[in-house]
Write an enzyme that holds these catalytic residues in place. Structure first.
Site, PDB file in Angstrom:
ATOM      1  N   ASP A   1       0.799  -1.228   0.058  1.00 53.85           N
ATOM      2  CA  ASP A   1      -0.030  -0.012   0.145  1.00 53.85           C
ATOM      3  C   ASP A   1       0.852   1.190  -0.022  1.00 53.85           C
ATOM      4  OD1 ASP A   1       0.852   0.023   2.417  1.00 53.85           O
ATOM      5  OD2 ASP A   1      -0.844   0.282   3.522  1.00 53.85           O
TER       6      ASP A   1
ATOM      7  N   HIS B   1      28.791   1.691 -17.696  1.00 51.37           N
ATOM      8  CA  HIS B   1      27.514   2.134 -16.814  1.00 51.37           C
ATOM      9  C   HIS B   1      27.444   1.041 -15.805  1.00 51.37           C
ATOM     10  CE1 HIS B   1      24.819   4.368 -19.989  1.00 51.37           C
ATOM     11  NE2 HIS B   1      25.928   4.907 -19.536  1.00 51.37           N
TER      12      HIS B   1
ATOM     13  N   ASP C   1      30.409   8.719 -11.575  1.00 52.43           N
ATOM     14  CA  ASP C   1      29.586   9.518 -12.398  1.00 52.43           C
ATOM     15  C   ASP C   1      28.176   9.519 -11.732  1.00 52.43           C
ATOM     16  OD1 ASP C   1      27.969  10.151 -14.354  1.00 52.43           O
ATOM     17  OD2 ASP C   1      28.734   8.747 -15.836  1.00 52.43           O
TER      18      ASP C   1
ATOM     19  N   ASP D   1      24.982  16.012 -14.622  1.00 57.13           N
ATOM     20  CA  ASP D   1      25.529  14.635 -15.213  1.00 57.13           C
ATOM     21  C   ASP D   1      27.211  14.890 -15.189  1.00 57.13           C
ATOM     22  OD1 ASP D   1      26.344  12.308 -16.174  1.00 57.13           O
ATOM     23  OD2 ASP D   1      25.002  12.498 -17.858  1.00 57.13           O
TER      24      ASP D   1
ATOM     25  N   HIS E   1      32.219   5.164 -26.614  1.00 57.36           N
ATOM     26  CA  HIS E   1      31.004   5.867 -26.583  1.00 57.36           C
ATOM     27  C   HIS E   1      30.977   7.224 -27.115  1.00 57.36           C
ATOM     28  CE1 HIS E   1      32.317   8.390 -23.454  1.00 57.36           C
ATOM     29  NE2 HIS E   1      33.051   7.376 -22.800  1.00 57.36           N
TER      30      HIS E   1
ATOM     31  N   HIS F   1      25.775  14.121 -24.660  1.00 56.13           N
ATOM     32  CA  HIS F   1      24.313  14.330 -24.988  1.00 56.13           C
ATOM     33  C   HIS F   1      23.718  15.458 -24.442  1.00 56.13           C
ATOM     34  CE1 HIS F   1      24.044  13.155 -20.884  1.00 56.13           C
ATOM     35  NE2 HIS F   1      24.936  12.128 -20.802  1.00 56.13           N
TER      36      HIS F   1
ATOM     37  N   HIS G   1      19.882  11.943 -20.121  1.00 52.29           N
ATOM     38  CA  HIS G   1      19.878  12.059 -21.716  1.00 52.29           C
ATOM     39  C   HIS G   1      18.630  12.730 -22.301  1.00 52.29           C
ATOM     40  CE1 HIS G   1      22.274   8.107 -20.862  1.00 52.29           C
ATOM     41  NE2 HIS G   1      23.011   9.148 -20.903  1.00 52.29           N
TER      42      HIS G   1
ATOM     43  N   GLU H   1      32.031  14.525 -22.377  1.00 48.28           N
ATOM     44  CA  GLU H   1      32.719  13.404 -21.506  1.00 48.28           C
ATOM     45  C   GLU H   1      33.260  12.321 -22.269  1.00 48.28           C
ATOM     46  OE1 GLU H   1      29.518  10.607 -20.384  1.00 48.28           O
ATOM     47  OE2 GLU H   1      28.016  11.779 -21.334  1.00 48.28           O
TER      48      GLU H   1
ATOM     49  N   TYR I   1      39.027   3.829 -22.031  1.00 43.98           N
ATOM     50  CA  TYR I   1      38.957   2.755 -21.160  1.00 43.98           C
ATOM     51  C   TYR I   1      39.927   1.619 -21.556  1.00 43.98           C
ATOM     52  CZ  TYR I   1      34.911   5.624 -20.683  1.00 43.98           C
ATOM     53  OH  TYR I   1      33.961   6.605 -20.459  1.00 43.98           O
TER      54      TYR I   1
ATOM     55  N   ARG J   1      37.012   8.760 -17.215  1.00 48.94           N
ATOM     56  CA  ARG J   1      35.928   9.633 -18.030  1.00 48.94           C
ATOM     57  C   ARG J   1      35.802  11.010 -17.254  1.00 48.94           C
ATOM     58  NH1 ARG J   1      32.505   6.529 -18.147  1.00 48.94           N
ATOM     59  NH2 ARG J   1      31.150   6.857 -16.636  1.00 48.94           N
TER      60      ARG J   1
ATOM     61  N   GLU K   1      33.484  14.334 -17.149  1.00 47.18           N
ATOM     62  CA  GLU K   1      32.220  14.912 -17.844  1.00 47.18           C
ATOM     63  C   GLU K   1      32.013  16.169 -16.926  1.00 47.18           C
ATOM     64  OE1 GLU K   1      27.709  13.151 -18.657  1.00 47.18           O
ATOM     65  OE2 GLU K   1      28.895  12.369 -16.957  1.00 47.18           O
TER      66      GLU K   1
END
Length: 464
Positions: free
Chosen positions: A49, A239, A262, A273, A352, A356, A363, A396, A400, A434, A436
């Protein structure tokens, strides 16, 4: 009061957004009529509930600025009237949750012309249509309740509105940029808190907890997305989401070298981001520092290219050029720069897209990706085309060392000669780097909304 606070003290510009969306519909050849949108419904968790965690529908918020569930809005295009409908008082709900926002309070809070209860929606729709209006009722398919009556309009269009709103959202007004800046300011504090917490942390989740706690303490209760806190070689997973690895390597029994985080807080539905990498032991190891310097150069030089009308694919390709030069200098790659670029060898290390659009979604809308692109360098770009002034985009770049991605290159007879496996062996432990930032595109350049530290000396100082 700062200029940022002064901007955010005003009402969210819902009426201006409604007008922009109406102009977008007219540009497609549609006439007048009414725009109808519903907020997210209150839903209960299955077999429980308790309500499902609430996330406001972005199209509704864009034209209302309202975070209330179970609400609606109507924008009368011809009369330029924006009406918000909020749920009536439920005595049962008051027992548990207190008195809800009243229509008078909502009118004071939101940038709308009228506020009524949701029981009046159909009557208002009928009144608009009865004025001899030949226009359409514009709504979003599958976001119209069964009891809503749109039949009195000459046309019901459930397809055009969503695309127009998504296109309109790409260009942000000053209020939206202020919201994004605020989200970035809070997230910068959280990144600093995470770095400081890492000194005593024994597990990735402790760093994540420090980030989220700092966001909440500074006014960003929600996260833009599930944070990524990846230690050591886990940083090579783009990710990564487990966030529960020990910070001591079980194989070597020594503390891992670095952490990739990240993460971004969400402020009044607008997202930050941000990605940073920092050393767990106060100082980057030589190999990590070398890769960090390349990625930072990729980012800084790409940001300097940004302004209204720049072709995003060109900026992305340039990032690969910088990566190739850096990896050649380290001896990881072999061959000429042009040949390595043409053979797409750098995709093994930078798989990648460069970034974005950012806004109410991490995104954000309007990117027009093409995931069917045969060119591996551009396949995963979430944004394509020329950047308009007013858009906000992430930059970003990353490098890697992911065995799953690199080993097919090493096993390919035509490509393996371009990678020196002996030199590469020293860099697997780096995992991934990375960096960003969130960039507001202007007519003549850009404005970096992100203030989280990224200069090596500053990052090492915080981690030491």
């Amino acid at each position: 009061m700062t200029s940022l606070d002064a901007i955010l003290a005003a009402k969210y510009p819902a009426k201006a957004h409604a007008r922009r969306v109406a102009e977008g519909l007219k540009a497609l050849g549609h006439g007048g009529g009414a725009i109808y949108l519903e907020s997210q419904k209150t839903r209960l968790i299955e077999d429980n509930d308790e309500p499902v965690p609430f996330r406001q529908r972005r199209p509704f918020f864009y034209l209302s600025g309202c975070l209330l569930p179970d609400s609606s809005l109507i924008y009368n295009i011809d009369d330029d009237q924006l009406t918000l409908f909020i749920p009536p008082v439920s005595p049962d709900d008051v027992i548990w949750s207190g008195l809800p926002l009243s229509p008078a309070e909502a009118l004071e809070r939101y940038d709308v012309d009228n506020v009524q209860e949701t029981t009046e929606v159909n009557a208002v729709l009928a009144a608009i249509a009865s004025k001899g209006n030949k226009g359409a009722a514009f709504a979003i398919g599958e976001q119209v309740s069964e009891d809503i009556k749109l039949e009195s309009f000459s046309e019901t269009n459930l397809t055009a509105l969503k695309g127009v709103i998504e296109k309109t959202r790409v260009v942000k007004d000053s209020y939206e940029v202020a919201l994004l800046r605020k989200a970035n300011d809070i997230s910068a504090k959280a990144h600093i808190a995470a770095i400081k917490a890492s000194k005593a942390a024994t597990n990735e989740r402790e760093i994540e907890a420090a980030f989220i706690a700092a966001c909440i303490a500074n006014g960003a209760r929600e996260q833009s997305y599930h944070p990524i806190v990846a230690s050591g070689e886990k940083g090579a997973t783009l990710h990564y989401g487990k966030n529960d690895e020990d910070l001591v390597d079980s194989r070597t029994q020594r503390r891992k070298d670095n952490v990739l985080i990240d993460a971004g807080g969400e402020y009044r539905t607008y997202c930050a981001d941000i990605t940073r990498v920092f050393p767990l032991n106060g100082k980057f190891l030589p190999e990590t520092r070398q890769i960090y310097e390349i990625v930072l150069q990729m980012q800084l030089e790409c940001i300097e290219m940004l302004k209204e009308g720049v072709q995003w694919e060109d900026v992305h390709a340039y990032a690969h050029r910088v990566a190739i030069k850096g990896l050649l200098k380290l001896g990881i790659l072999r061959g000429s720069e042009d040949e390595l670029f043409d053979k797409r060898i750098s995709v093994a290390f930078f798989p990648h897209g460069l970034g974005h659009y950012l806004g109410m979604d991490t995104h954000d809308t309007g990117g027009n990706p093409n995931y069917e692109d045969k060119d591996t360098m551009f396949r995963y770009l979430r944004t394509r085309g020329r950047l308009p002034a007013g858009s906000v985009i992430t930059v970003e770049p990353g490098i890697y060392f992911c065995r799953f991605i690199i080993e097919p290159f090493l096993k390919n007879p035509d490509l393996q000669k371009y990678i020196d496996t002996n030199v590469l062996e020293r860099y697997w432990a780096v995992g991934g780097v990375r960096i960003e930032d969130n960039i507001h595109i202007t007519k003549d350049g850009y404005d970096n909304l992100t203030t989280a530290p990224k200069v090596i000396e500053e990052v090492e100082s915080l981690a030491a």
